[in-house]
Design a protein around this motif. Structure first.
Motif, PDB file in Angstrom:
ATOM      1  N   ASP A 114      39.055 157.052 -87.083  1.00 55.44           N
ATOM      2  CA  ASP A 114      38.269 155.915 -87.566  1.00 55.44           C
ATOM      3  C   ASP A 114      36.802 156.265 -87.790  1.00 55.44           C
ATOM      4  OD1 ASP A 114      40.512 154.225 -87.389  1.00 55.44           O
ATOM      5  OD2 ASP A 114      40.144 153.902 -85.251  1.00 55.44           O
ATOM      6  N   LEU A 115      36.413 157.489 -87.489  1.00 57.94           N
ATOM      7  CA  LEU A 115      35.004 157.875 -87.632  1.00 57.94           C
ATOM      8  C   LEU A 115      34.651 158.165 -89.088  1.00 57.94           C
ATOM      9  CD1 LEU A 115      34.249 160.340 -84.680  1.00 57.94           C
ATOM     10  CD2 LEU A 115      33.163 158.118 -85.093  1.00 57.94           C
ATOM     11  N   PRO A 116      33.675 157.458 -89.655  1.00 63.62           N
ATOM     12  CA  PRO A 116      33.234 157.747 -91.022  1.00 63.62           C
ATOM     13  C   PRO A 116      32.158 158.829 -91.024  1.00 63.62           C
ATOM     14  CG  PRO A 116      32.159 155.777 -90.231  1.00 63.62           C
ATOM     15  CD  PRO A 116      33.025 156.256 -89.098  1.00 63.62           C
ATOM     16  N   GLY A 117      32.571 160.038 -90.736  1.00 62.27           N
ATOM     17  CA  GLY A 117      31.622 161.148 -90.665  1.00 62.27           C
ATOM     18  C   GLY A 117      31.957 162.052 -89.500  1.00 62.27           C
ATOM     19  N   ASN A 118      31.010 162.897 -89.143  1.00 60.11           N
ATOM     20  CA  ASN A 118      31.246 163.908 -88.112  1.00 60.11           C
ATOM     21  C   ASN A 118      30.249 163.774 -86.963  1.00 60.11           C
ATOM     22  OD1 ASN A 118      33.183 165.152 -89.939  1.00 60.11           O
ATOM     23  ND2 ASN A 118      31.405 165.997 -91.008  1.00 60.11           N
TER      24      ASN A 118
ATOM     25  N   ILE B 228      32.558 163.662 -71.666  1.00 55.70           N
ATOM     26  CA  ILE B 228      33.394 162.454 -71.676  1.00 55.70           C
ATOM     27  C   ILE B 228      33.180 161.663 -72.957  1.00 55.70           C
ATOM     28  CG2 ILE B 228      33.760 160.225 -70.559  1.00 55.70           C
ATOM     29  CD1 ILE B 228      35.135 162.583 -69.167  1.00 55.70           C
ATOM     30  N   ALA B 229      31.943 161.600 -73.451  1.00 56.84           N
ATOM     31  CA  ALA B 229      31.697 160.940 -74.740  1.00 56.84           C
ATOM     32  C   ALA B 229      32.484 161.628 -75.839  1.00 56.84           C
ATOM     33  CB  ALA B 229      30.204 160.967 -75.059  1.00 56.84           C
ATOM     34  N   ALA B 230      32.517 162.964 -75.799  1.00 55.81           N
ATOM     35  CA  ALA B 230      33.286 163.723 -76.789  1.00 55.81           C
ATOM     36  C   ALA B 230      34.774 163.402 -76.693  1.00 55.81           C
ATOM     37  CB  ALA B 230      33.051 165.213 -76.589  1.00 55.81           C
ATOM     38  N   LYS B 231      35.255 163.279 -75.466  1.00 56.18           N
ATOM     39  CA  LYS B 231      36.680 162.980 -75.267  1.00 56.18           C
ATOM     40  C   LYS B 231      37.046 161.633 -75.876  1.00 56.18           C
ATOM     41  CE  LYS B 231      40.183 162.898 -71.587  1.00 56.18           C
ATOM     42  NZ  LYS B 231      40.429 163.188 -70.141  1.00 56.18           N
ATOM     43  N   VAL B 232      36.212 160.637 -75.629  1.00 57.97           N
ATOM     44  CA  VAL B 232      36.490 159.290 -76.136  1.00 57.97           C
ATOM     45  C   VAL B 232      36.344 159.234 -77.653  1.00 57.97           C
ATOM     46  CG1 VAL B 232      35.683 156.903 -76.103  1.00 57.97           C
ATOM     47  CG2 VAL B 232      35.888 158.174 -73.965  1.00 57.97           C
ATOM     48  N   LEU B 233      35.315 159.852 -78.190  1.00 58.28           N
ATOM     49  CA  LEU B 233      35.126 159.872 -79.641  1.00 58.28           C
ATOM     50  C   LEU B 233      36.258 160.619 -80.339  1.00 58.28           C
ATOM     51  CD1 LEU B 233      31.283 160.535 -79.821  1.00 58.28           C
ATOM     52  CD2 LEU B 233      32.448 158.467 -80.631  1.00 58.28           C
ATOM     53  N   ASN B 234      36.696 161.710 -79.721  1.00 61.77           N
ATOM     54  CA  ASN B 234      37.769 162.501 -80.324  1.00 61.77           C
ATOM     55  C   ASN B 234      39.065 161.703 -80.402  1.00 61.77           C
ATOM     56  OD1 ASN B 234      38.622 165.197 -81.327  1.00 61.77           O
ATOM     57  ND2 ASN B 234      39.976 165.137 -79.544  1.00 61.77           N
ATOM     58  N   GLU B 235      39.298 160.834 -79.415  1.00 66.78           N
ATOM     59  CA  GLU B 235      40.498 160.005 -79.433  1.00 66.78           C
ATOM     60  C   GLU B 235      40.457 158.962 -80.549  1.00 66.78           C
ATOM     61  OE1 GLU B 235      41.496 160.198 -74.612  1.00 66.78           O
ATOM     62  OE2 GLU B 235      40.511 158.424 -75.477  1.00 66.78           O
ATOM     63  N   ARG B 236      39.251 158.725 -81.074  1.00 67.52           N
ATOM     64  CA  ARG B 236      39.081 157.733 -82.133  1.00 67.52           C
ATOM     65  C   ARG B 236      38.556 158.355 -83.429  1.00 67.52           C
ATOM     66  NH1 ARG B 236      39.043 156.405 -77.312  1.00 67.52           N
ATOM     67  NH2 ARG B 236      39.645 154.350 -76.527  1.00 67.52           N
ATOM     68  N   LYS B 237      38.764 159.656 -83.574  1.00 62.87           N
ATOM     69  CA  LYS B 237      38.173 160.361 -84.708  1.00 62.87           C
ATOM     70  C   LYS B 237      38.743 159.910 -86.048  1.00 62.87           C
ATOM     71  CE  LYS B 237      41.260 164.392 -84.234  1.00 62.87           C
ATOM     72  NZ  LYS B 237      41.286 165.859 -83.982  1.00 62.87           N
TER      73      LYS B 237
END
Length: 391
Positions: free
Chosen positions: A126-130, A115-124
């Motif tokens: 804006d992610l400064p990195g991987n 679920i953390a992956a799902k939420v982070l992926n929806e906001r990828k």
């Protein structure tokens, strides 16, 4: 530091998170047998469009590529179950497989990380990195992390973060202190050889039942009399196999146990003392001794900066009362193998709730978790990744 859209996203998928954990709980797989769990994780990640690769023989390494350049943080969730009989048969999601059970919370870890992956992926964007996602097998046999490191799990990773559900802490609390968290965990086996014979003629024999008993009674003085009292250490004899028949003097005796500590010098000292005690006790009775000492997991020593980041996230995400200081445990965790490649920290997420009967010890047949802890763990995974990449 806290991303409010991540918080809302985790809460949005709360029911799915619970359903994922229950499915995984009902279908436990032992270490190196997590084939269906691996397939399930791959299918889930594939539906999200997250790139992944299978590891051998089981396990999954995936990566969420952020929309901006930056560092790489790894999040680890283990997947394997235990050879424990489930005693919670009244639960609708109890284990379907006799003698196999998620009695340590790894089902929760996998579900929270998905679920953390799902939420982070929806906001990828804006992610400064991987964000590297490590769905690790075989933690319970202290082999999975080593295999993952060899297969490139933390190559080019700048920081690594892990979580363990903890039934000894109240639900809603999180502990992530700098320094020692989990002890190193080693295995040893001592084989004594004497001279067997008739039970009525002990004077003609060398009785390894006596030798083994003497060793067990004396070996605890390694900790009590040869180690600094300020240094935590445990030597436990867990198994004795002596003799073959009631009227036969035992020619062979095999003793198995475990050693737990935090300091590498103490670890070396205990190993050498076990050899010394075995040799001396055997010589006293005219027997011989052979020690086999196997180094298991290293001690989990949390990086100070990483632990401070986790504490700040807990404070901001869940409130000041959520911060908990759990004392270091003599339990083992192979998460320590990742620290050979990158700094990081390992957090404990409380799941104990007497009203829900979830305070049973890990590895017990009645172990269960308060599922309110799932949203805490899932958000902590996601917020730590966000916080690290944005700091």
């Amino acid at each position: 530091m806290i991303n409010e859209t991540i918080k809302k996203g985790i809460l949005q998928y709360r029911e799915e998170l619970t359903a994922l954990r229950r499915k995984l709980h009902s279908e436990p797989e032992l270490s190196w047998e997590e084939y269906n769990t691996t397939n399930f994780v791959c299918d889930y990640l594939g539906q999200l469009g997250i790139s992944y690769r299978r590891t051998e023989p089981t396990g999954v390494i995936a990566t969420i590529h952020g929309g901006k350049p930056g560092k790489t943080v790894a999040l680890r969730g283990d997947m394997d179950a235990l050879s424990v009989e489930e005693l919670n048969q009244a639960l609708p999601y109890a284990s379907k497989y006799p003698g196999k059970m998620h009695a340590c919370g790894h089902d929760a870890h996998t579900a929270m990380l998905l679920i953390a992956a799902k939420v982070l992926n929806e906001r990828k964007a804006d992610l400064p990195g991987n964000v590297r996602l490590l769905f690790q097998p075989a933690e319970e046999v202290a082999e999975g992390a080593k295999a993952f490191v060899k297969q490139g799990a933390v190559d080019d990773v700048d920081n690594v973060f892990g979580i363990h559900i903890w039934s000894q802490m109240p639900t809603g609390t999180v502990s992530c202190t700098a320094g020692p968290s989990f002890a190193s965990a080693d295995l040893f086996k001592v084989t004594f050889k004497g001279k067997g014979g008739h039970g009525a003629l002990p004077h003609a024999c060398v009785d390894t039942a006596i030798v083994a008993s003497s060793f067990v009674m004396n070996v605890q003085s390694i900790v009590s009399r040869t180690i600094d009292t300020q240094q935590p250490a445990v030597v436990t004899i867990g198994k004795m196999d002596v003799g073959t028949r009631f009227n036969v003097i035992a020619e062979n005796a095999v003793i198995e146990g475990t050693v737990r500590c935090f300091d590498p010098e103490v670890r070396d000292h205990i190993e050498s003392q076990l050899q010394h005690y075995a040799d001396q006790v055997a010589a006293l009775y005219g027997a011989t001794a052979k020690l086999e000492y196997t180094r298991g997991t290293q001690a989990v020593i949390n990086d100070e900066e990483s632990a401070k980041l986790a504490q700040n996230i807990v404070h901001e995400a869940f409130g000041e009362n959520a911060l908990y200081h759990e004392k270091p445990t003599m339990g083992g965790e192979d998460f320590s193998d990742y620290f050979k490649k990158a700094p990081g920290c390992f957090a404990l997420v409380g799941s104990g709730n007497p009203e829900k009967d979830t305070e049973w010890a890990h590895h017990h047949g009645k172990f269960n978790i308060d599922e309110d802890a799932l949203v805490v763990g899932a958000e902590l995974y996601a917020q730590y990744a966000w916080g690290y990449l944005n700091k």
